[in-house]
Design an enzyme around this catalytic site. Structure first.
Site, PDB file in Angstrom:
ATOM      1  N   ASP A   1       0.903  -1.195   0.001  1.00  0.00           N
ATOM      2  CA  ASP A   1       0.045   0.130  -0.119  1.00  0.00           C
ATOM      3  C   ASP A   1       0.769   1.399  -0.065  1.00  0.00           C
ATOM      4  OD1 ASP A   1      -2.372  -1.633   0.318  1.00  0.00           O
ATOM      5  OD2 ASP A   1      -2.042  -1.893   2.391  1.00  0.00           O
TER       6      ASP A   1
ATOM      7  N   LYS B   1       2.322   2.307  -4.908  1.00  0.00           N
ATOM      8  CA  LYS B   1       3.208   1.558  -6.206  1.00  0.00           C
ATOM      9  C   LYS B   1       2.191   1.813  -7.613  1.00  0.00           C
ATOM     10  CE  LYS B   1       3.454  -2.376  -4.544  1.00  0.00           C
ATOM     11  NZ  LYS B   1       2.930  -2.053  -3.104  1.00  0.00           N
TER      12      LYS B   1
ATOM     13  N   GLY C   1      -3.929  -4.137  -4.488  1.00  0.00           N
ATOM     14  CA  GLY C   1      -5.026  -3.314  -4.704  1.00  0.00           C
ATOM     15  C   GLY C   1      -4.105  -2.024  -5.179  1.00  0.00           C
ATOM     16  N   HIS C   2      -4.077  -1.664  -6.494  1.00  0.00           N
ATOM     17  CA  HIS C   2      -3.369  -0.644  -6.997  1.00  0.00           C
ATOM     18  C   HIS C   2      -4.198   0.374  -7.741  1.00  0.00           C
ATOM     19  CE1 HIS C   2       0.401  -3.725  -7.500  1.00  0.00           C
ATOM     20  NE2 HIS C   2       0.153  -3.354  -6.244  1.00  0.00           N
TER      21      HIS C   2
ATOM     22  N   ARG D   1       2.903 -29.168  -5.905  1.00  0.00           N
ATOM     23  CA  ARG D   1       3.171 -29.777  -7.000  1.00  0.00           C
ATOM     24  C   ARG D   1       1.912 -30.631  -7.649  1.00  0.00           C
ATOM     25  NH1 ARG D   1       8.660 -31.675  -5.856  1.00  0.00           N
ATOM     26  NH2 ARG D   1       7.310 -31.573  -3.737  1.00  0.00           N
TER      27      ARG D   1
ATOM     28  N   GLN E   1       2.199  -5.832  -3.209  1.00  0.00           N
ATOM     29  CA  GLN E   1       2.553  -5.905  -1.607  1.00  0.00           C
ATOM     30  C   GLN E   1       4.080  -5.260  -1.521  1.00  0.00           C
ATOM     31  OE1 GLN E   1       1.849  -9.269  -3.208  1.00  0.00           O
ATOM     32  NE2 GLN E   1      -0.375  -8.646  -2.957  1.00  0.00           N
TER      33      GLN E   1
ATOM     34  N   ALA F   1      -9.618  -0.924   7.437  1.00  0.00           N
ATOM     35  CA  ALA F   1      -8.613   0.374   7.989  1.00  0.00           C
ATOM     36  C   ALA F   1      -7.412  -0.225   8.026  1.00  0.00           C
ATOM     37  CB  ALA F   1      -9.240   0.745   9.575  1.00  0.00           C
TER      38      ALA F   1
HETATM   39  P1  IMP Z   1      -2.506 -12.803   1.446  1.00  0.00           P
HETATM   40  O1  IMP Z   1      -1.818 -12.113   0.647  1.00  0.00           O
HETATM   41  O2  IMP Z   1      -4.244 -12.423   1.221  1.00  0.00           O
HETATM   42  O3  IMP Z   1      -2.455 -14.131   1.775  1.00  0.00           O
HETATM   43  O4  IMP Z   1      -2.615 -11.868   2.953  1.00  0.00           O
HETATM   44  C1  IMP Z   1      -1.500 -12.105   3.748  1.00  0.00           C
HETATM   45  C2  IMP Z   1      -1.063 -10.617   4.367  1.00  0.00           C
HETATM   46  O5  IMP Z   1      -0.699  -9.768   3.435  1.00  0.00           O
HETATM   47  C3  IMP Z   1      -2.186 -10.024   5.025  1.00  0.00           C
HETATM   48  O6  IMP Z   1      -1.847  -9.256   6.280  1.00  0.00           O
HETATM   49  C4  IMP Z   1      -2.768  -9.037   4.214  1.00  0.00           C
HETATM   50  O7  IMP Z   1      -3.474  -7.829   4.587  1.00  0.00           O
HETATM   51  C5  IMP Z   1      -1.263  -8.694   3.615  1.00  0.00           C
HETATM   52  N1  IMP Z   1      -1.606  -8.171   2.108  1.00  0.00           N
HETATM   53  C6  IMP Z   1      -1.697  -8.814   0.918  1.00  0.00           C
HETATM   54  N2  IMP Z   1      -1.747  -8.150  -0.012  1.00  0.00           N
HETATM   55  C7  IMP Z   1      -1.808  -7.037   0.101  1.00  0.00           C
HETATM   56  C8  IMP Z   1      -1.561  -5.612  -0.338  1.00  0.00           C
HETATM   57  O8  IMP Z   1      -1.588  -5.491  -1.570  1.00  0.00           O
HETATM   58  N3  IMP Z   1      -1.345  -4.394   0.473  1.00  0.00           N
HETATM   59  C9  IMP Z   1      -1.186  -4.460   1.923  1.00  0.00           C
HETATM   60  N4  IMP Z   1      -1.333  -5.955   2.536  1.00  0.00           N
HETATM   61  C10 IMP Z   1      -1.305  -6.825   1.694  1.00  0.00           C
END
Ligand code: IMP
Length: 425
Positions: free
Chosen positions: A9, A12, A36-37, A133, A219, A299
């Site tokens: 977040d 990017k 989420g971009h 696999r 991420q 949040a």
């Molecule tokens: P997952 O990727 O859905 O398995 O979530 C694992 C952890 O990564 C959680 O804490 C999510 O909130 C965090 N997470 C996954 N994708 C994002 C992102 O794009 N932005 C911020 N946190 C993320």
């Protein structure tokens, strides 16, 4: 390469969109629609989860082999863009793995027990299958002639898990689930087939021809499955090395690695966060920065900028440039804190600990910077025109401190969500 230097977040999407203006191809290499971009352009807001941000510049976009792809979401996102006047020029890697309906269900069931606070998009279960696999489905199999046989064999082997998750109870349910899954996913495969190719060749040939390729990380460094705050991480390699494996390019081909960091820190989901602000202070930062998740609406937890994290991100990614986003959010504060080290069990360290327990105990050591006045929308325009020297003096000092203490030049500063609210240093 554009990499998140914190917990995701960082903005990017906006930075990639900005760099995409001069790019030929934009590549996603990790994660799935957990990302989420947000891109703001031409008075519209685009919320992208799977397609690379370059899509709203009408650039060629590639979803690389390291991504896990939910075909339903991919098609929905392509439709959404068509509705907004964009025809995605997409190449989807035949080596990427597919997120199926059951992955989403397993994600929510597992998370209730494990409390990682996942996005529930099926990302973790799909990567688990990839590593395992025997129960994985790659795009090449998904759009190939043997999809039906493959999915039947996968479902047979997952039968116990499906029962445990309450998706099926008996043979009749199982047969019905198989039939509906096959028919639903055969439909998706039909539409997706023309976009599928061996993207390793597309990307490497483009680079060899001297074209500009931007790699869009999803991420951030601290959510990396190896380098992040394990186990409170995502399941993919979010760091620079992940771009090489997730797209199929050698590290020697990467010229610059931009680490994107907010002027403060946020985190979604569970796990330790040393500079987190609680109560009113955290709430004020959350409201000022509209810190609510693009994917889940949750949040975001908010806190001060943490340079222990940025220096660690520099190491594991080889960051050559920093892009500092949301500098405007700090405007109007009297004093701004910057974490320069941690105190763990009475000992000071500027190393980011690998132990979850140590990070939980880490007390931030702060220095304080003077704040600056808010600027109006009109003033913001002038700031962008003048460049970095147009910023209030204390804001410039804040950026200088970041540069000096991390040893990374700040190359881009974002002072608002729009394309025209970006300063190139
Ligand atoms: P997952 O990727 O859905 O398995 O979530 C694992 C952890 O990564 C959680 O804490 C999510 O909130 C965090 N997470 C996954 N994708 C994002 C992102 O794009 N932005 C911020 N946190 C993320």
């Amino acid at each position: 390469m554009v990499i998140g230097a914190q917990w995701g977040d960082e903005g990017k999407g906006k930075i990639v969109d900005f760099l995409a203006e001069n790019a030929d191809i934009v590549v996603r290499f990790n994660g799935g629609n957990n990302a989420g971009h947000t891109v703001k352009a031409d008075g519209r807001t685009y919320k992208l989860h799977l397609l690379p941000s370059g899509v709203v510049r009408n650039k060629m976009v590639v979803i690389g082999n390291g991504v896990v792809v939910d075909p339903k979401i991919l098609l929905e996102e392509m439709e959404m863009l068509r509705g907004m006047g964009y025809e995605p020029n997409l190449a989807l890697s035949d080596r990427a793995h597919v997120i199926m309906h059951y992955h989403r269900l397993f994600d929510s069931v597992a998370d209730k027990m494990g409390k990682i606070g996942t996005t529930g998009r099926g990302v973790g279960p799909a990567y688990s299958d990839k590593a395992k696999r025997t129960e994985a489905l790659r795009v090449i199999d998904f759009v190939g002639n043997n999809f039906k046989e493959r999915i039947v064999s996968i479902l047979e082997s997952k039968r116990h898990d499906l029962e445990k998750a309450g998706i099926i109870k008996n043979q009749k349910d199982f047969d019905a689930y198989k039939a509906s899954l096959i028919s639903e996913y055969e439909g998706y495969a039909e539409i997706i087939r023309p976009y599928v190719s061996d993207t390793v060749y597309i990307i490497n040939e483009a680079i060899d021809e001297g074209k500009n390729v931007v790699f869009e990380g999803a991420q951030g460094t601290l959510l990396d499955v190896d380098h992040g705050t394990y186990p409170y991480v995502t399941s993919s390699s979010t760091c620079a090395g992940g771009a090489c494996t997730g797209a199929g390019v050698g590290p020697g081909k990467i010229k610059r690695v931009a680490g994107v960091a907010k002027a403060y820190t946020t985190r979604v989901g569970e796990g330790p966060f040393p500079t987190e602000l609680h109560g009113e202070e955290g709430e004020a930062l959350r409201n000022a920065g509209s810190e609510y998740g693009t994917t889940t609406g949750r949040a975001r937890r908010c806190g001060w900028l943490d340079l222990v994290i940025l220096k660690y991100a520099k190491l594991v990614n080889g960051i050559t440039d920093l892009a500092i986003t949301k500098l405007d959010v700090l405007s109007g504060m009297k004093k701004i804190k910057i974490c320069v080290a941690y105190e763990i069990d009475g000992k000071r360290t500027d190393r980011f600990p690998s132990s979850f327990e140590a990070l939980e105990k880490a007390k931030p050591v702060y220095i304080e910077a003077d704040g600056w006045q808010k600027w109006s929308a009109k003033e913001a325009k002038a700031v962008v025109k003048k460049g970095i020297r147009g910023l209030p003096e204390n804001a410039q000092k804040y950026l200088k401190l970041i540069e000096e203490l991390t040893g990374i030049p700040v190359s881009i500063v974002s002072i608002g969500p729009g394309r025209d609210e970006t300063i190139i240093v």
